[in-house]
Design a protein around this motif. Structure first.
Motif, PDB file in Angstrom:
ATOM      1  N   GLY A 253     -14.392   1.189  20.008  1.00  0.00           N
ATOM      2  CA  GLY A 253     -13.738   1.661  18.797  1.00  0.00           C
ATOM      3  C   GLY A 253     -14.306   2.943  18.250  1.00  0.00           C
ATOM      4  N   ASN A 254     -15.414   3.411  18.821  1.00  0.00           N
ATOM      5  CA  ASN A 254     -16.005   4.686  18.393  1.00  0.00           C
ATOM      6  C   ASN A 254     -15.402   5.801  19.248  1.00  0.00           C
ATOM      7  OD1 ASN A 254     -17.762   6.965  18.076  1.00  0.00           O
ATOM      8  ND2 ASN A 254     -19.370   5.597  17.335  1.00  0.00           N
ATOM      9  N   LYS A 255     -14.773   6.765  18.600  1.00  0.00           N
ATOM     10  CA  LYS A 255     -14.051   7.806  19.340  1.00  0.00           C
ATOM     11  C   LYS A 255     -14.960   8.669  20.214  1.00  0.00           C
ATOM     12  CE  LYS A 255     -14.219  11.305  15.659  1.00  0.00           C
ATOM     13  NZ  LYS A 255     -13.421  12.211  14.811  1.00  0.00           N
ATOM     14  N   ALA A 256     -16.263   8.620  19.955  1.00  0.00           N
ATOM     15  CA  ALA A 256     -17.192   9.419  20.758  1.00  0.00           C
ATOM     16  C   ALA A 256     -17.336   8.870  22.171  1.00  0.00           C
ATOM     17  CB  ALA A 256     -18.562   9.468  20.088  1.00  0.00           C
ATOM     18  N   PHE A 257     -16.951   7.593  22.347  1.00  0.00           N
ATOM     19  CA  PHE A 257     -17.123   6.945  23.643  1.00  0.00           C
ATOM     20  C   PHE A 257     -15.770   6.676  24.290  1.00  0.00           C
ATOM     21  CE2 PHE A 257     -20.651   5.429  20.868  1.00  0.00           C
ATOM     22  CZ  PHE A 257     -21.653   6.196  21.465  1.00  0.00           C
ATOM     23  N   GLY A 258     -15.716   6.912  25.590  1.00  0.00           N
ATOM     24  CA  GLY A 258     -14.496   6.641  26.345  1.00  0.00           C
ATOM     25  C   GLY A 258     -14.597   5.310  27.065  1.00  0.00           C
TER      26      GLY A 258
END
Length: 312
Positions: A253-258
């Protein structure tokens, strides 16, 4: 992690566009060799169609060269105002093994090609020089090594001073010296302004020679863009913690992680944006998650290619 990107060129901007492919599909019975493929080639670049054997590379080239009929979709050369037949007069291509008369010299073979193409034969020596065969102009084709035969084929494709040169697996079967010579010739031709499109299953070839790449798997485009764009991946992290489910939950859910995947007792986490290992550690510590292992690595082009083209 690489994101799927697709080139699109507005219909009113054809100035620098050499080839435009839109939703191209080719079926051989129940087999779909090319599936809804779209990309464009801009002037002055070196494009690689990269993929495993059977991915649709040669079929795509055959379609745009009018030797394979498409099932659906369309393509056009340059501004699309002329016929494909007329446009192909400005294209040089090698899509099969070199086929010259064995007992004729290199120069005589090229002079014959000039007659067939309807171009002046005064380019023969110039093109032999480009491919490093001018000193062998009077040698019979039968005496040439495989690499020399391929270089003569490139000279032949250049006789009409094409705006784009198309090569299908140009280094296939060559020894390391022959591979190096062909790649250097491709770079030289490109540096003089000729656009190049080559099909290859060799990642190393595309990485060393091309500016742009279209990656195919089973006829579908997985990535279209610059080689530098692939190299610009932000890398990935290998993480371990005592509570792996809490760790995964904190990352999701953290946009920094794919993409997040489990490998053995570790989590592999691909970054969508630049982030230092220390930033990740602090972020997780603030959430009450303490890492026992944290390593950041740059994802190599090879790793990205294998990840994209593996069977899913």
């Amino acid at each position: 992690m690489i994101r799927h990107t697709y080139n699109s060129t507005p219909k009113n901007q054809f100035v620098n566009t050499i080839l435009t492919i839109n939703n191209l599909t080719k079926k051989f019975g129940s087999i779909t060799a090319v599936n809804n493929l779209s990309f464009s080639i801009e002037k002055g670049n070196v494009y690689g169609i990269l993929g495993p054997n059977g991915s649709g590379k040669s079929t795509t080239l055959g379609i745009v060269l009018n030797v394979v009929n498409r099932t659906s979709g369309d393509f056009h050369w340059f501004d699309g105002s002329g016929t494909t037949h007329e446009a192909l007069k400005k294209v040089g291509a090698i899509i099969e093994r070199p086929n010259f008369y064995p007992y004729m010299t290199a120069a005589k073979n090229l002079e014959l090609v000039c007659k067939i193409k309807g171009v002046a034969s005064d380019k023969v020596h110039e093109k032999l020089d480009v491919v490093g065969l001018l000193d062998r102009k009077d040698s019979k084709f039968s005496t040439f090594s495989l690499g020399m035969k391929q270089r003569l084929a490139i000279a032949s494709a250049l006789l009409n001073d094409p705006e784009i040169l198309i090569l299908d697996e140009p280094t296939n079967g060559l020894d390391p010296q022959g591979i190096h010579q062909i790649r250097e010739i491709i770079k030289k031709i490109a540096s003089e302004g000729t656009t190049i499109l080559l099909a290859s299953h060799l990642l190393d070839e595309v990485e060393k020679v091309c500016t742009h790449v279209v990656i195919l798997r089973k006829g579908e485009s997985l990535y279209t863009g610059s080689v530098d764009g692939m190299n610009a991946s932000h890398g990935f992290l290998t993480l371990r913690s005592q509570d792996m489910s809490a760790l995964k939950g904190a990352l999701e859910g953290n946009k920094a992680f794919g993409t997040i995947k489990t490998e053995g007792d570790s989590l592999i986490v691909y970054l969508n944006e630049p982030m230092d290992a220390s930033e990740v550690n602090k972020m997780l510590t603030d959430k009450g998650i303490f890492l026992s292992h944290l390593v950041k690595r740059k994802e190599s082009l090879e790793e990205q290619f294998l990840e994209l083209t593996k069977n899913k």
